[in-house]
Design a protein around this motif. Sequence first.
Motif, PDB file in Angstrom:
ATOM      1  N   GLU A  87     -12.002 -50.033 -22.166  1.00 21.84           N
ATOM      2  CA  GLU A  87     -12.003 -49.097 -23.285  1.00 21.84           C
ATOM      3  C   GLU A  87     -13.204 -48.179 -23.132  1.00 21.84           C
ATOM      4  O   GLU A  87     -14.321 -48.622 -22.945  1.00 21.84           O
ATOM      5  CB  GLU A  87     -12.089 -49.862 -24.598  1.00 21.84           C
ATOM      6  N   GLY A  88     -12.952 -46.903 -23.152  1.00 20.43           N
ATOM      7  CA  GLY A  88     -14.033 -45.944 -23.011  1.00 20.43           C
ATOM      8  C   GLY A  88     -14.086 -45.253 -21.669  1.00 20.43           C
ATOM      9  O   GLY A  88     -14.850 -44.312 -21.493  1.00 20.43           O
ATOM     10  N   GLY A  89     -13.271 -45.694 -20.713  1.00 19.93           N
ATOM     11  CA  GLY A  89     -13.277 -44.977 -19.445  1.00 19.93           C
ATOM     12  C   GLY A  89     -12.767 -45.793 -18.285  1.00 19.93           C
ATOM     13  O   GLY A  89     -12.430 -46.966 -18.426  1.00 19.93           O
ATOM     14  N   GLY A  90     -12.712 -45.139 -17.150  1.00 21.15           N
ATOM     15  CA  GLY A  90     -12.241 -45.826 -15.967  1.00 21.15           C
ATOM     16  C   GLY A  90     -12.114 -44.913 -14.767  1.00 21.15           C
ATOM     17  O   GLY A  90     -12.494 -43.748 -14.793  1.00 21.15           O
ATOM     18  N   ILE A  91     -11.543 -45.495 -13.730  1.00 22.52           N
ATOM     19  CA  ILE A  91     -11.363 -44.833 -12.455  1.00 22.52           C
ATOM     20  C   ILE A  91      -9.885 -44.876 -12.116  1.00 22.52           C
ATOM     21  O   ILE A  91      -9.242 -45.924 -12.234  1.00 22.52           O
ATOM     22  CB  ILE A  91     -12.177 -45.545 -11.357  1.00 22.52           C
ATOM     23  N   SER A  92      -9.357 -43.748 -11.678  1.00 22.95           N
ATOM     24  CA  SER A  92      -7.955 -43.656 -11.289  1.00 22.95           C
ATOM     25  C   SER A  92      -7.857 -43.075  -9.885  1.00 22.95           C
ATOM     26  O   SER A  92      -8.663 -42.239  -9.494  1.00 22.95           O
ATOM     27  CB  SER A  92      -7.177 -42.743 -12.244  1.00 22.95           C
ATOM     28  N   LEU A  93      -6.852 -43.524  -9.152  1.00 22.25           N
ATOM     29  CA  LEU A  93      -6.575 -42.991  -7.826  1.00 22.25           C
ATOM     30  C   LEU A  93      -5.188 -42.367  -7.859  1.00 22.25           C
ATOM     31  O   LEU A  93      -4.229 -42.989  -8.339  1.00 22.25           O
ATOM     32  CB  LEU A  93      -6.624 -44.090  -6.769  1.00 22.25           C
ATOM     33  N   TYR A  94      -5.103 -41.139  -7.365  1.00 20.51           N
ATOM     34  CA  TYR A  94      -3.837 -40.408  -7.299  1.00 20.51           C
ATOM     35  C   TYR A  94      -3.512 -40.065  -5.857  1.00 20.51           C
ATOM     36  O   TYR A  94      -4.412 -39.942  -5.021  1.00 20.51           O
ATOM     37  CB  TYR A  94      -3.936 -39.101  -8.095  1.00 20.51           C
ATOM     38  N   ARG A  95      -2.227 -39.885  -5.581  1.00 18.01           N
ATOM     39  CA  ARG A  95      -1.812 -39.373  -4.281  1.00 18.01           C
ATOM     40  C   ARG A  95      -0.958 -38.133  -4.506  1.00 18.01           C
ATOM     41  O   ARG A  95      -0.342 -37.968  -5.557  1.00 18.01           O
ATOM     42  CB  ARG A  95      -1.041 -40.406  -3.474  1.00 18.01           C
ATOM     43  N   GLU A  96      -0.938 -37.299  -3.485  1.00 18.57           N
ATOM     44  CA  GLU A  96      -0.119 -36.090  -3.539  1.00 18.57           C
ATOM     45  C   GLU A  96       0.438 -35.845  -2.137  1.00 18.57           C
ATOM     46  O   GLU A  96      -0.306 -35.908  -1.154  1.00 18.57           O
ATOM     47  CB  GLU A  96      -0.970 -34.914  -3.997  1.00 18.57           C
ATOM     48  N   ARG A  97       1.741 -35.570  -2.079  1.00 20.92           N
ATOM     49  CA  ARG A  97       2.367 -35.305  -0.787  1.00 20.92           C
ATOM     50  C   ARG A  97       2.095 -33.858  -0.372  1.00 20.92           C
ATOM     51  O   ARG A  97       2.269 -32.939  -1.147  1.00 20.92           O
ATOM     52  CB  ARG A  97       3.867 -35.541  -0.841  1.00 20.92           C
ATOM     53  N   ARG A  98       1.668 -33.721   0.866  1.00 24.17           N
ATOM     54  CA  ARG A  98       1.455 -32.385   1.418  1.00 24.17           C
ATOM     55  C   ARG A  98       2.770 -31.853   1.977  1.00 24.17           C
ATOM     56  O   ARG A  98       3.734 -32.595   2.147  1.00 24.17           O
ATOM     57  CB  ARG A  98       0.382 -32.434   2.501  1.00 24.17           C
ATOM     58  N   SER A  99       2.811 -30.584   2.254  1.00 23.44           N
ATOM     59  CA  SER A  99       4.043 -29.953   2.734  1.00 23.44           C
ATOM     60  C   SER A  99       4.522 -30.541   4.062  1.00 23.44           C
ATOM     61  O   SER A  99       5.712 -30.506   4.355  1.00 23.44           O
ATOM     62  CB  SER A  99       3.852 -28.438   2.865  1.00 23.44           C
ATOM     63  N   ASP A 100       3.622 -31.137   4.858  1.00 18.25           N
ATOM     64  CA  ASP A 100       4.035 -31.742   6.127  1.00 18.25           C
ATOM     65  C   ASP A 100       4.509 -33.189   5.957  1.00 18.25           C
ATOM     66  O   ASP A 100       4.801 -33.866   6.935  1.00 18.25           O
ATOM     67  CB  ASP A 100       2.909 -31.661   7.157  1.00 18.25           C
ATOM     68  N   GLY A 101       4.564 -33.678   4.709  1.00 20.00           N
ATOM     69  CA  GLY A 101       5.062 -35.021   4.430  1.00 20.00           C
ATOM     70  C   GLY A 101       4.000 -36.099   4.403  1.00 20.00           C
ATOM     71  O   GLY A 101       4.283 -37.234   4.040  1.00 20.00           O
ATOM     72  N   THR A 102       2.767 -35.777   4.777  1.00 23.74           N
ATOM     73  CA  THR A 102       1.688 -36.757   4.727  1.00 23.74           C
ATOM     74  C   THR A 102       1.076 -36.761   3.331  1.00 23.74           C
ATOM     75  O   THR A 102       1.364 -35.895   2.512  1.00 23.74           O
ATOM     76  CB  THR A 102       0.603 -36.451   5.784  1.00 23.74           C
ATOM     77  N   TRP A 103       0.221 -37.752   3.084  1.00 18.95           N
ATOM     78  CA  TRP A 103      -0.379 -37.905   1.767  1.00 18.95           C
ATOM     79  C   TRP A 103      -1.862 -37.599   1.795  1.00 18.95           C
ATOM     80  O   TRP A 103      -2.531 -37.797   2.796  1.00 18.95           O
ATOM     81  CB  TRP A 103      -0.189 -39.344   1.267  1.00 18.95           C
ATOM     82  N   ARG A 104      -2.365 -37.169   0.662  1.00 15.42           N
ATOM     83  CA  ARG A 104      -3.796 -37.069   0.438  1.00 15.42           C
ATOM     84  C   ARG A 104      -4.090 -37.752  -0.893  1.00 15.42           C
ATOM     85  O   ARG A 104      -3.184 -37.932  -1.708  1.00 15.42           O
ATOM     86  CB  ARG A 104      -4.271 -35.616   0.456  1.00 15.42           C
ATOM     87  N   PHE A 105      -5.343 -38.146  -1.111  1.00 16.89           N
ATOM     88  CA  PHE A 105      -5.707 -38.975  -2.257  1.00 16.89           C
ATOM     89  C   PHE A 105      -6.890 -38.371  -3.003  1.00 16.89           C
ATOM     90  O   PHE A 105      -7.750 -37.738  -2.408  1.00 16.89           O
ATOM     91  CB  PHE A 105      -6.061 -40.383  -1.786  1.00 16.89           C
ATOM     92  N   ASN A 106      -6.929 -38.642  -4.304  1.00 18.65           N
ATOM     93  CA  ASN A 106      -7.968 -38.088  -5.165  1.00 18.65           C
ATOM     94  C   ASN A 106      -8.400 -39.156  -6.159  1.00 18.65           C
ATOM     95  O   ASN A 106      -7.562 -39.808  -6.775  1.00 18.65           O
ATOM     96  CB  ASN A 106      -7.392 -36.870  -5.895  1.00 18.65           C
ATOM     97  N   VAL A 107      -9.710 -39.352  -6.319  1.00 16.36           N
ATOM     98  CA  VAL A 107     -10.260 -40.305  -7.286  1.00 16.36           C
ATOM     99  C   VAL A 107     -10.755 -39.525  -8.496  1.00 16.36           C
ATOM    100  O   VAL A 107     -11.419 -38.499  -8.351  1.00 16.36           O
ATOM    101  CB  VAL A 107     -11.420 -41.122  -6.668  1.00 16.36           C
ATOM    102  N   ARG A 108     -10.417 -40.038  -9.683  1.00 15.13           N
ATOM    103  CA  ARG A 108     -10.866 -39.398 -10.928  1.00 15.13           C
ATOM    104  C   ARG A 108     -11.585 -40.436 -11.773  1.00 15.13           C
ATOM    105  O   ARG A 108     -11.124 -41.563 -11.931  1.00 15.13           O
ATOM    106  CB  ARG A 108      -9.671 -38.844 -11.701  1.00 15.13           C
TER     107      ARG A 108
END
Length: 117
Positions: free
Chosen positions: A15-36
């Motif tokens: 409660e009050g916050g945290g860390i999230s990890l996201y992925r996003e597909r690039r146009s070449d079909g590979t993935w990249r990741f982002n931490v928030r």
Amino acid sequence: MSEDGPELILIAGVEGGGISLYRERRSDGTWRFNVRYTDQTAMFLGEPASETKSSWAESWDDAIKDLDARKWLSLPGVFVHPEFRQAVWEAVSTRLERRTDAHAARALGRWRSRCGM
């Protein structure tokens, strides 16, 4: 980039916050990741929550390094995307099984549950 936008991979937080990890597909079909990182404690004082984002990581290993820099294992696991349960479990277990403190044992149990192990 992905037409659907980033997809949530995991959440570690309290409660009050945290860390999230996201992925996003690039146009070449590979993935990249982002931490928030989200901190909502200011909301208790009527201020807006704050969120910071890492730059996009080009690999799973780099994404885990970004999570490590945010001390993600000090927070309880809340959600793990089914496709990533094994990979997250491997990252968690290799880090926490080296430690002998009580916090590590509790954290390992929580992550084991979230990862379906």
